[in-house]
Every structure is written in structure tokens, then in C-alpha cells.
Scaffold this motif. Structure first.
Motif, PDB file in Angstrom:
ATOM      1  N   GLY C  83      -8.477 -17.398  -0.198  1.00 52.40           N
ATOM      2  CA  GLY C  83      -7.749 -16.135  -0.092  1.00 52.40           C
ATOM      3  C   GLY C  83      -6.369 -16.371   0.476  1.00 52.40           C
ATOM      4  O   GLY C  83      -6.167 -17.290   1.269  1.00 52.40           O
ATOM      5  N   MET C  84      -5.419 -15.561   0.073  1.00 49.34           N
ATOM      6  CA  MET C  84      -4.055 -15.739   0.568  1.00 49.34           C
ATOM      7  C   MET C  84      -3.471 -14.437   1.067  1.00 49.34           C
ATOM      8  O   MET C  84      -3.637 -13.394   0.429  1.00 49.34           O
ATOM      9  N   VAL C  85      -2.797 -14.532   2.200  1.00 49.84           N
ATOM     10  CA  VAL C  85      -2.115 -13.363   2.755  1.00 49.84           C
ATOM     11  C   VAL C  85      -0.628 -13.682   2.796  1.00 49.84           C
ATOM     12  O   VAL C  85      -0.225 -14.718   3.326  1.00 49.84           O
ATOM     13  N   PHE C  86       0.190 -12.817   2.228  1.00 41.41           N
ATOM     14  CA  PHE C  86       1.607 -13.093   2.045  1.00 41.41           C
ATOM     15  C   PHE C  86       2.462 -12.450   3.121  1.00 41.41           C
ATOM     16  O   PHE C  86       2.094 -11.450   3.732  1.00 41.41           O
ATOM     17  N   GLN C  87       3.627 -12.991   3.271  1.00 39.87           N
ATOM     18  CA  GLN C  87       4.561 -12.444   4.244  1.00 39.87           C
ATOM     19  C   GLN C  87       4.956 -11.021   3.887  1.00 39.87           C
ATOM     20  O   GLN C  87       5.101 -10.163   4.745  1.00 39.87           O
ATOM     21  N   SER C  88       5.131 -10.754   2.597  1.00 42.41           N
ATOM     22  CA  SER C  88       5.544  -9.410   2.208  1.00 42.41           C
ATOM     23  C   SER C  88       4.391  -8.589   1.660  1.00 42.41           C
ATOM     24  O   SER C  88       4.574  -7.733   0.804  1.00 42.41           O
ATOM     25  N   PHE C  89       3.218  -8.853   2.146  1.00 38.66           N
ATOM     26  CA  PHE C  89       1.985  -8.109   1.882  1.00 38.66           C
ATOM     27  C   PHE C  89       1.564  -8.154   0.409  1.00 38.66           C
ATOM     28  O   PHE C  89       0.444  -8.498   0.102  1.00 38.66           O
ATOM     29  N   ASN C  90       2.491  -7.773  -0.508  1.00 39.81           N
ATOM     30  CA  ASN C  90       2.164  -7.784  -1.930  1.00 39.81           C
ATOM     31  C   ASN C  90       0.946  -6.951  -2.280  1.00 39.81           C
ATOM     32  O   ASN C  90       0.135  -7.328  -3.131  1.00 39.81           O
ATOM     33  N   LEU C  91       0.794  -5.816  -1.638  1.00 41.23           N
ATOM     34  CA  LEU C  91      -0.284  -4.919  -2.055  1.00 41.23           C
ATOM     35  C   LEU C  91       0.078  -4.306  -3.394  1.00 41.23           C
ATOM     36  O   LEU C  91       1.244  -4.133  -3.725  1.00 41.23           O
ATOM     37  N   PHE C  92      -0.944  -3.981  -4.182  1.00 41.26           N
ATOM     38  CA  PHE C  92      -0.696  -3.386  -5.493  1.00 41.26           C
ATOM     39  C   PHE C  92      -0.277  -1.937  -5.290  1.00 41.26           C
ATOM     40  O   PHE C  92      -1.073  -1.083  -4.952  1.00 41.26           O
ATOM     41  N   ALA C  93       1.004  -1.688  -5.537  1.00 43.44           N
ATOM     42  CA  ALA C  93       1.584  -0.417  -5.122  1.00 43.44           C
ATOM     43  C   ALA C  93       1.035   0.779  -5.871  1.00 43.44           C
ATOM     44  O   ALA C  93       1.095   1.904  -5.393  1.00 43.44           O
ATOM     45  N   HIS C  94       0.510   0.571  -7.056  1.00 42.89           N
ATOM     46  CA  HIS C  94       0.062   1.705  -7.851  1.00 42.89           C
ATOM     47  C   HIS C  94      -1.396   2.066  -7.577  1.00 42.89           C
ATOM     48  O   HIS C  94      -1.925   2.996  -8.184  1.00 42.89           O
ATOM     49  N   LEU C  95      -2.036   1.314  -6.661  1.00 44.57           N
ATOM     50  CA  LEU C  95      -3.443   1.577  -6.379  1.00 44.57           C
ATOM     51  C   LEU C  95      -3.608   1.998  -4.932  1.00 44.57           C
ATOM     52  O   LEU C  95      -2.793   1.685  -4.068  1.00 44.57           O
ATOM     53  N   LYS C 132      -8.006   5.039   5.887  1.00 48.62           N
ATOM     54  CA  LYS C 132      -6.874   4.897   4.958  1.00 48.62           C
ATOM     55  C   LYS C 132      -7.312   4.497   3.556  1.00 48.62           C
ATOM     56  O   LYS C 132      -6.488   4.088   2.739  1.00 48.62           O
ATOM     57  N   ALA C 133      -8.597   4.601   3.294  1.00 55.41           N
ATOM     58  CA  ALA C 133      -9.099   4.083   2.012  1.00 55.41           C
ATOM     59  C   ALA C 133      -8.370   4.681   0.814  1.00 55.41           C
ATOM     60  O   ALA C 133      -8.088   4.011  -0.160  1.00 55.41           O
ATOM     61  N   LYS C 134      -8.071   5.998   0.893  1.00 64.12           N
ATOM     62  CA  LYS C 134      -7.470   6.633  -0.278  1.00 64.12           C
ATOM     63  C   LYS C 134      -5.951   6.676  -0.226  1.00 64.12           C
ATOM     64  O   LYS C 134      -5.315   7.328  -1.048  1.00 64.12           O
ATOM     65  N   ALA C 135      -5.396   5.994   0.763  1.00 63.73           N
ATOM     66  CA  ALA C 135      -3.939   6.031   0.863  1.00 63.73           C
ATOM     67  C   ALA C 135      -3.325   4.985  -0.041  1.00 63.73           C
ATOM     68  O   ALA C 135      -3.906   3.936  -0.316  1.00 63.73           O
ATOM     69  N   HIS C 136      -2.092   5.271  -0.472  1.00 63.15           N
ATOM     70  CA  HIS C 136      -1.335   4.280  -1.236  1.00 63.15           C
ATOM     71  C   HIS C 136      -0.519   3.442  -0.269  1.00 63.15           C
ATOM     72  O   HIS C 136      -0.148   3.907   0.802  1.00 63.15           O
ATOM     73  N   PRO C 137      -0.220   2.207  -0.660  1.00 63.58           N
ATOM     74  CA  PRO C 137       0.536   1.337   0.245  1.00 63.58           C
ATOM     75  C   PRO C 137       1.818   1.986   0.774  1.00 63.58           C
ATOM     76  O   PRO C 137       2.182   1.781   1.926  1.00 63.58           O
ATOM     77  N   ALA C 138       2.467   2.794  -0.053  1.00 65.50           N
ATOM     78  CA  ALA C 138       3.713   3.409   0.401  1.00 65.50           C
ATOM     79  C   ALA C 138       3.492   4.335   1.591  1.00 65.50           C
ATOM     80  O   ALA C 138       4.417   4.650   2.321  1.00 65.50           O
ATOM     81  N   GLN C 139       2.264   4.785   1.748  1.00 68.08           N
ATOM     82  CA  GLN C 139       1.978   5.715   2.841  1.00 68.08           C
ATOM     83  C   GLN C 139       1.494   5.016   4.103  1.00 68.08           C
ATOM     84  O   GLN C 139       1.147   5.661   5.088  1.00 68.08           O
ATOM     85  N   LEU C 140       1.462   3.682   4.071  1.00 64.48           N
ATOM     86  CA  LEU C 140       0.960   2.936   5.221  1.00 64.48           C
ATOM     87  C   LEU C 140       2.094   2.243   5.949  1.00 64.48           C
ATOM     88  O   LEU C 140       3.116   1.895   5.353  1.00 64.48           O
ATOM     89  N   SER C 141       1.892   2.035   7.239  1.00 63.12           N
ATOM     90  CA  SER C 141       2.879   1.258   7.988  1.00 63.12           C
ATOM     91  C   SER C 141       2.728  -0.212   7.637  1.00 63.12           C
ATOM     92  O   SER C 141       1.756  -0.620   7.006  1.00 63.12           O
TER      93      SER C 141
END
Lengths: 250, 285, 245
Positions: C83-95, C132-141
Motif C-alpha cells: 500500500g502507498m500513501v502519498f504526500q498529496s493524498f491523491n484521493l479520488f476526488a469524484h468519489l 465522514k464516510a459520505k463526504a467528498h474529499p473536497a469537504q475534508l480537511s
């Protein structure tokens, strides 16, 4: 996202159905000859906007020829450029569309015996008193439909600026809007516009004499002969006068 | 933990007021169709058309009645070409960024060549050249149906528009895909997804939102360019206008009505596009 | 002694003219937590990315969980386990956060939707943000996003977790919540390779600290030895710059 996907699927189905419906069989029924005409040239060939039928001087003439020569005819309404190119390629069996017999066209296709003598004429605004004939067009702008004999004629007059339009109606719009000084086009069309718009008039004599012919692609000489035989007979019987009375006299 | 509860609270409030939607949306950025002021423009143009038809039926009502099959042809050509163009654009765009040199080369060649030739020239080329080619093919392969093939002008027109616009669409798709941060693909791959899976589930959905506005633009552009098919023997709205004008010698009235008809179609299309755009917006971090 | 789960031997890698890795060898045992430190350009991130083949190396070998990383391996199979964790998170923004976690589970591990969601929810709870399960990445700190990213990597039940400067893009007050998650992960026995500047974490959670400079491993030692008694001159120089106490 799902709703958009359904929209696409629906669209896909509609498109496929439409395309399937549009693809024809082997174009035209067997035995019929396809005659091309650019039905935007009243009164020789145009569309009756109420009945949607193609009618006109040329149409009546060819109907008569077809009856004489025992031909089954299907008219195809095509724009001018595809029509000429289609004749060069043999896409259509014949074409009747106020086509002037010209040497460069003869190189590409065959023509029947000429059936009508037409001419070009100058049209101006009533207020243009200083334009009385081709000599007075020097230094003026003249609108024409590109690729027609009117175009050729205007080019041959010295000192005029020839303004080409895709179709003759646009040239008249420009004339009415005082954008150009005159229009040169075939006499019947000129009459049509002059009748419609009081502020237009024709000036001078008919400029050229040109002959209309029925075009037949090279390689269809047998058809050409049939057409010519029927045409000659009809000409001898005075069909041109009949048609002129019907279509060309106001 | 104060800030997160505050965030949750405002989200709850939003949820109570917001209508249910399938697509995510910017918090506070909901759009109601009725709030989009440009629909008034569509209404205004429709009103002008109706007024003209009622107040001066000769020639306006006649024009509309005569041209109605041309309107249908225009719509069919536009929609069919658009649909096919999107598919071609997807393939072209993906091809442009493919790792395979050959695919990349073919896609790039396609885009460069097609973008360099005006649509009108391509239309004419397709219309005149394709029967000749098919005819020669038929002679060569000795297939009777091909020899006797008669081009359906609408089909060749749709093909020409599809190929031409497909090149532009390829570029839109390519830039859309490239606008998705590289980290997205890396994250997807590092989770074990194949390149294809990553594209399908992570990159393309996000690229889609970037591609959507220009896609809508292309539709409107295509609708207007469809008038060129009148040059190659397709009886669309423009051709019908020409026929009417020649029969009645009234270019001004005829072209006015034809222009209004095109205008109402493009305005409505633009409103639909704008609606779809707004509904699929979300904020990217 | 069981085989080290990661074996890196003499790996060399260049980017064009620049030699990023000049012959690096490293073993990481199962359950070991290794923190790699060093100045920028030292090759530590490159080395990390070679382990899950986000970068390809030219010479040397890397063996991960018994599988050699080269052109013939099924790289996707290996990446499931790493597994890899990135510096810029790289969460899938549309999910949503939940969907971020379930996507790869369903597609790659072929789990059912319910099973994947169960795993996802328990992981979100584990990293402290079940709501935060239903939150989008844009809504998270930022801190929340990184925790979701860690949960997303964990959802695949990997054997090894790689962290590429996980807190470098975070606001200071959010660093702790992410480091807490990483520390508890370490305590549970996860094999971790972490590239980071967070010396506090290295001191507290690492089994070994490795210092890299100019594409080579300069020194490696236990945290106590590393910070209190660095052997190499370069290590001491680096530490003096980093630890501004």
C-alpha cells in the motif's frame, strides 16, 4: 452519472434507428432514370412550396421528352456544384437545370441539342440613372452567382469589380442594401426579382446569347440519342413556344 | 473537533434544503432551471418566430411549414454526427496519449491532417470521392453491391462531419485526460488496478467533468456547421430556405426566418448544455 | 531468521543524466518499521517508489514478498500487497470517502459490495473519522484526507505500507492526527517504510532509521543510536540542520 448514461444510451438507440432507416437500398427503382436538377431557379426549375413538387419550364420539357422516349423519370433535387460534379462522374443519368452549353463543360459531359436561348441582363436600382448598359459599368461593382455564365459575363466587362455570391438571392439582397451597384444574371430570374421589388429595374439589352442543353454523362450515349430524338420532335412541334407562354410570359 | 461538528451541522442544514440529486454538487452551488436567466432569451426568440408567423403568415408561416422536414434533417444530422464524433474523439484522445508508438502516431496524424482541412472541403471530398472509391473497390473485389453503390448523401455528410469534428474532440479528450493530476493514476495503480481499470474508474470520470463544457460547445458548433451539408445535396434547413427563396424571390424574409430557426435551436441546445454542466460540477481539491 | 520481506540489492536508477540511485541495498524484515531521512534529491522518494514499481530501476534487483520486480512480473499482484500513501493524498476526488475505500477492493480484490463496505467502515472508524464516510474529499480537511488515504491503502490488506512524506503537505495542527494513526499501525506490527522529516515519529515508532544522501545509504541505525550517536560526518551535518531545538 447514471442519468446521463441513460441519456446516451437512448440517444444511441435513436441514432442507430435513424441511420438504418436512412440508408437506402440500391438507390432508385430499376428502370427509372435519375434526372438531376437544382430546383432553385424559377421559373425553369423550382419547388412548389405548397405541394413540394419540383416544377418549372425544364421539368415540363423533360416530362414531355420522357413520354416521347418512353422513359421512366425520377427527379433528384441537388445543389448546383454536386450536380455538375455528379454529371462528370456519372452519378445521375441526365440533368436538366438551365445548364448553359460551354466548352469546358463539354469536356466533362455530353449535351443534348440546345433547347432554349437565354441571355444575361443587368439589374440595378431605379435610382441608378447613370447605369444604362455594360459600358457604364466601368468602376462599379457587379454581383453574380459564382460559377454561372453571369459570372463569366461580368468578368469580361472591363473595369468592373465582380462580387461573387453563393447564390443569386444574396446578390439581390446586396443590391437592395446598396452594397453593390448592379447584378448580372439570367433574364427569367432577373424578371422574377424585378417584379417582386419595385425599386429594381433591368437596363440595357440582353447581353449574351447562350444555349441551354440537357446534360448526359459520357458513356450514356444511348440515352442521349433517345433524348435528342424526342427533343427534336418536340422542338419541331413548337413546344418551346408553349412552355414560354406558360412559364415566361408575365 | 469543533470545526468538524460545525461542518457537519451546516451540511445537515444543506441536506434539508437541497433536492435529492444523484450527482455531487458544490456545497451551496445548487441550480434551479428557473433561475437560469438565459432561458428568457430562448422564450424571446420563440416569441418573435410565433409573432412573425401569426402576423405575417405570408411568407413566414409558409416558410416554416415548407422547411419543417429540413429542420428534422438538420437535427438528425447534428445528433447522429455528434454521437459518432464523441466515440471517435474518445478513441482519438486515448490514442494520442497511448504508450504504443504506432497508435499514438496514427492518432496524431489523424488529428493534424483533419484539423488542417476546412469542413466544407472535407464534406465535398467525402461526397464526391466516396462513391468513386467504393465503385473502384467494387470493381477490384468484384462485388456487385459495391459497384452499384449509390451514396446516401446524408450518410456521407454524417461521416464527413464525424471525421472532421472527431479530430477536435480528440484534442478535447486528450487535454481533459491530461488535466487529471498524475497522482490520481498513481494512486489507482498503487492500489493494484490495471491501467485500463484506473482509466475507467478514476481518470476518465474526472476527465469527463473537464471535457463537458467544450463538448457542449462542439454540439452547438456542429449544429451551425450542419448547414454546410446543403452544399452536398442534403435537404436540410438551409437548403429548404434556398428553395423557398428561389420560388418566391424573397431572400430577406426567407433568410430571416431561417436564421431565427437556427437561433432557437442553438439557444435551446446551449441551455441544455449549461444545465448538464452545472449539475455535474463539484469542487476539486 | 525469516527472509526479509523487502530485499533491495544494488539498485541503480537514473533520470536522464541524473543518477538518482547509485547502488542502494536494503533489507526490511516483516513487521519492521523503517524511516528514511535525508536531504531533498537524496533519492529516498525514488527508492520508495521503486518498491512498488512506480519507478523502474535499471540495475540491481528488488524482491518484494518473494516476488522479483522486473518487466515480467504481474505488477498489479504485487501492488495489492504494497500500500502507498502519498504526500498529496491523491484521493479520488469524484468519489466519497467510502467509495474511495471500496473501489479497489471490489475491482482488484473482487470483494462483494457489502464486504467491501464493512471493511471500509471499520477502517474509517479506526483512523478516527467514521462519520465522514459520505463526504467528498473536497469537504475534508487535509489531515482527514490523509487519514482516508491511509485507510484506503489499508483496505486492500497489504503486507507492506509505504509512506511518501505523508505529513509534508499538512498544516501543522493536523500532523499529529496522521502520525497517531501511523504510530498505532506500527504498533500493530505492519511492515512500514516511511520517508519523512518528522523526527519525533522516527524516534518514537521506528525500528531503524536510514539516512540517504546523493543516491546512497550513508548510515542506518536504531533511532537511539542514530539521533544520539551518529557515526558519519554527513549524518551529523544533516541532523544539525534538521533538529533546530
Amino acid at each position: 452519472m447514471k442519468r446521463l448514461l441513460w441519456l446516451w444510451v437512448l440517444l444511441a438507440v435513436v441514432v442507430v434507428i435513424v441511420i438504418v432507416l436512412l440508408v437506402p437500398g440500391r438507390g432508385g427503382e430499376a428502370g427509372k432514370i435519375r434526372v438531376a436538377t437544382d430546383a432553385t431557379w424559377k421559373p425553369f426549375e423550382y419547388v412548389n412550396t405548397t405541394t413540394r413538387e419540383i416544377v418549372g419550364f425544364d421539368i415540363d420539357l423533360f416530362d414531355a421528352i420522357a413520354e416521347r422516349a418512353n422513359l421512366d423519370v425520377e427527379y433528384v433535387n441537388v445543389a448546383w456544384d454536386p450536380l455538375l460534379a455528379g454529371m462528370a462522374q456519372g452519378t445521375y443519368d441526365a440533368a436538366i437545370s438551365s445548364i448553359t452549353i460551354k466548352p469546358d463543360r463539354l469536356a466533362e459531359m455530353n449535351f443534348s441539342h440546345p433547347y432554349y436561348v437565354a441571355g444575361q441582363i443587368i439589374v440595378t436600382l431605379n435610382s441608378s440613372t447613370n447605369i444604362t448598359g455594360p459600358e457604364t459599368l466601368s468602376g462599379k461593382s457587379v454581383g453574380v452567382q459564382t460559377g454561372t455564365t453571369g459570372d463569366d459575363e461580368a468578368q469580361s466587362i472591363n473595369g468592373t469589380t465582380v462580387v461573387g455570391f453563393d447564390e443569386i438571392g444574396m446578390a439581390f439582397v446586396a443590391l437592395l442594401a446598396h452594397q453593390i451597384d448592379a447584378v448580372i444574371c439570367d433574364t427569367p430570374v432577373a424578371s422574377g426579382f424585378v417584379d417582386k421589388y419595385d425599386i429594381l429595374k433591368t437596363v440595357g439589352e440582353v447581353l449574351t446569347t447562350e444555349q441551354y442543353g440537357i446534360a448526359v454523362p459520357k458513356g450514356k450515349e444511348e440515352l442521349l440519342d433517345k433524348i435528342n430524338t424526342a427533343l427534336d420532335a418536340l422542338l419541331a412541334e413548337g413546344i418551346i413556344d408553349q412552355l414560354t407562354t406558360k412559364w415566361l410570359v408575365q | 473537533m469543533l470545526d468538524s461538528t460545525l461542518l457537519d451541522f451546516t451540511m445537515e442544514e444543506q441536506k434539508k434544503n437541497a433536492p435529492r440529486r444523484e450527482l455531487s454538487f458544490v456545497v451551496g452551488g445548487e441550480v434551479n432551471i428557473r433561475q437560469d436567466p438565459w432561458w428568457w432569451l430562448a422564450v424571446a426568440v420563440a416569441a418573435i418566430i410565433v409573432l412573425l408567423v401569426i402576423l405575417q403568415p405570408v411568407p413566414f408561416r409558409e416558410i416554416v411549414l415548407f422547411a419543417r422536414d429540413g429542420i428534422l434533417v438538420t437535427i438528425v444530422v447534428t445528433v447522429a454526427s455528434y454521437f459518432l464524433m464523441v466515440i471517435l474523439g474518445l478513441l482519438g484522445g486515448l490514442g494520442r496519449i497511448s504508450k504504443n508508438r504506432l497508435i499514438r502516431g496514427i492518432a496524431s496524424l489523424y488529428v493534424e491532417v483533419v484539423r488542417g482541412i476546412p469542413l466544407l472541403v472535407q464534406l465535398i471530398g467525402w461526397y464526391f470521392a466516396s462513391p468513386v472509391i467504393i465503385h473502384k473497390l467494387g470493381l477490384w473485389l468484384n462485388l456487385q453491391p459495391l459497384i452499384e453503390y449509390r451514396a446516401n448523401p446524408i450518410i456521407t455528410a454524417i461521416m464527413a462531419i464525424t471525421v472532421c469534428y472527431g479530430a477536435y474532440m480528440s484534442e478535447i479528450v486528450r487535454s481533459g485526460i491530461q488535466s487529471v493530476p498524475k497522482g490520481q493514476m498513481e494512486a489507482a495503480r498503487s492500489l493494484g488496478m490495471s491501467h485500463f481499470q484506473a482509466m475507467r474508474h478514476v481518470v476518465l470520470p474526472q476527465a469527463f467533468r473537464v471535457i463537458l463544457p467544450p463538448m457542449g460547445n462542439e454540439f452547438i458548433s456542429l449544429l451551425k456547421d450542419s448547414s454546410l451539408v446543403s452544399v452536398v445535396a442534403v435537404a436540410d434547413l438551409t437548403r429548404r430556405g434556398r428553395e423557398f427563396m428561389s420560388a418566391h424571390f424573397n431572400p430577406i424574409e426567407t433568410w430571416l426566418m431561417v436564421a431565427l430557426l437556427y437561433l432557437i435551436m442553438t439557444i435551446v441546445a446551449a441551455r441544455v448544455v449549461s444545465y448538464i454542466e452545472k449539475r455535474s460540477k463539484y469542487e476539486r481539491y | 531468521m525469516p527472509e526479509p520481506i523487502i530485499q533491495i540489492r544494488d539498485v541503480k536508477k537514473r533520470f536522464g543524466r541524473v543518477e538518482a540511485l547509485r547502488g542502494v541495498s536494503l533489507d526490511v524484515g516483516e513487521g519492521e518499521v523503517v524511516v528514511i531521512v535525508g536531504p531533498s534529491g537524496s533519492g529516498k522518494t525514488t527508492l520508495l517508489r521503486c518498491i512498488n514499481r512506480l519507478e523502474e530501476y535499471e540495475e540491481g534487483t528488488i524482491v518484494v514478498d518473494g516476488m522479483t520486480l522486473d518487466n515480467t512480473t504481474n505488477i498489479n499482484a504485487i501492488r495489492c500487497e504494497v500500500g502507498m500513501v502519498f504526500q498529496s493524498f491523491n484521493l479520488f476526488a469524484h468519489l466519497t470517502a467510502l467509495q474511495n475505500l471500496t473501489l479497489a477492493q471490489c475491482i482488484v480484490r473482487k470483494r462483494s459490495r457489502e464486504e467491501a463496505e464493512k471493511v471500509a467502515r471499520s477502517l474509517l472508524a479506526k483512523v478516527g473519522i467514521p462519520e465522514k464516510a459520505k463526504a467528498h474529499p473536497a469537504q475534508l480537511s487535509g489531515g482527514q484526507q490523509q487519514r482516508v488515504a491511509i485507510a484506503r491503502a489499508l483496505a486492500m490488506n497489504p503486507k507492506i505500507m509505504l509512506f511518501d512524506e505523508p505529513t509534508s503537505a499538512l498544516d501543522p495542527e493536523m500532523i499529529k492526527e496522521v502520525l497517531d494513526v501511523m504510530t498505532s499501525l506500527a504498533r500493530e506490527g505492519m511492515t512500514m517504510v516511511v520517508v519523512s522529516h518528522e523526527m519525533g515519529f522516527a524516534r518514537a515508532a521506528a525500528d531503524r532509521v536510514i539516512f540517504m544522501d546523493e543516491g546512497l545509504i550513508v548510515e542506518q541505525a536504531t533511532p537511539r543510536d542514530f539521533f544520539e550517536n551518529p557515526r558519519e560526518q554527513r549524518t551529523r551535518l544533516f541532523l544539525s540542520k534538521i533538529l533546530h531545538l
